[in-house]
Motif scaffolding. Structure first.
Motif, short mmCIF file in Angstrom:
data_model
loop_
_atom_site.label_atom_id
_atom_site.label_comp_id
_atom_site.label_asym_id
_atom_site.label_seq_id
_atom_site.Cartn_x
_atom_site.Cartn_y
_atom_site.Cartn_z
N ALA A 1 12.46 -2.58 -2.28
CA ALA A 1 12.13 -1.47 -3.17
C ALA A 1 12.26 -0.12 -2.47
O ALA A 1 12.47 0.90 -3.11
CB ALA A 1 10.71 -1.63 -3.71
N CYS A 2 12.15 -0.12 -1.15
CA CYS A 2 12.25 1.13 -0.40
C CYS A 2 13.68 1.45 0.03
O CYS A 2 14.02 2.62 0.19
CB CYS A 2 11.39 1.07 0.86
N CYS B 1 10.45 5.98 0.44
CA CYS B 1 9.29 5.47 1.18
C CYS B 1 9.25 6.16 2.53
O CYS B 1 10.29 6.54 3.08
CB CYS B 1 9.39 3.97 1.41
#
Length: 132
Positions: free
Chosen positions: A62-63, A124
């Motif tokens: 996700a980052c 992130c």
């Protein structure tokens, strides 16, 4: 009766069925292959090994989407009262922001759109334990 009359007649495949087997079957196979590829688990890329993590570690997908994260150089991320400042862009990421993550190896790691280029926006930010 002759032997030829005892054999059942060979069925002739209708043209529609032949077209189905020639065109639809390969399309179905391609569709199934595409589904297998798209539903396969996605793996994140790895942070480089450090003294604290000699085996390295994996950035969450996700980052990074497999290419957006990197270890920062000294001075690229500054800890200020207003939050973490990305020196190259001036972007401020508040310390309470959900994009801030604990760094497994004690180094800053920046994940940004545009493959970590200085013009990127933070996805992130992995940070070491806060200074006192």
């Amino acid at each position: 009766m002759s032997a030829a009359t005892l054999r059942p007649a060979r069925a002739v495949q209708p043209a529609g069925r032949l077209l189905f087997s020639l065109f639809v079957t390969p399309i179905f196979a391609i569709a199934m292959l595409a589904m297998a590829v798209l539903t396969a688990p996605a793996f994140a890329h790895d942070a480089k090994p450090t003294a604290a993590k000699p085996q390295g570690w994996s950035y969450p997908f996700a980052c990074c989407a497999n290419y957006d994260c990197r270890t920062t150089h000294t001075g690229e991320v500054l800890e200020k009262p207003e939050g973490y400042v990305i020196a190259g862009t001036g972007e401020v990421v508040p310390m309470s922001d959900k994009r801030v993550k604990d760094s497994p190896d004690g180094d800053f790691h920046w994940c940004a759109h545009q493959a970590g280029l200085d013009a990127g926006k933070t996805i992130c930010l992995f940070v070491p334990p806060r200074s006192y």
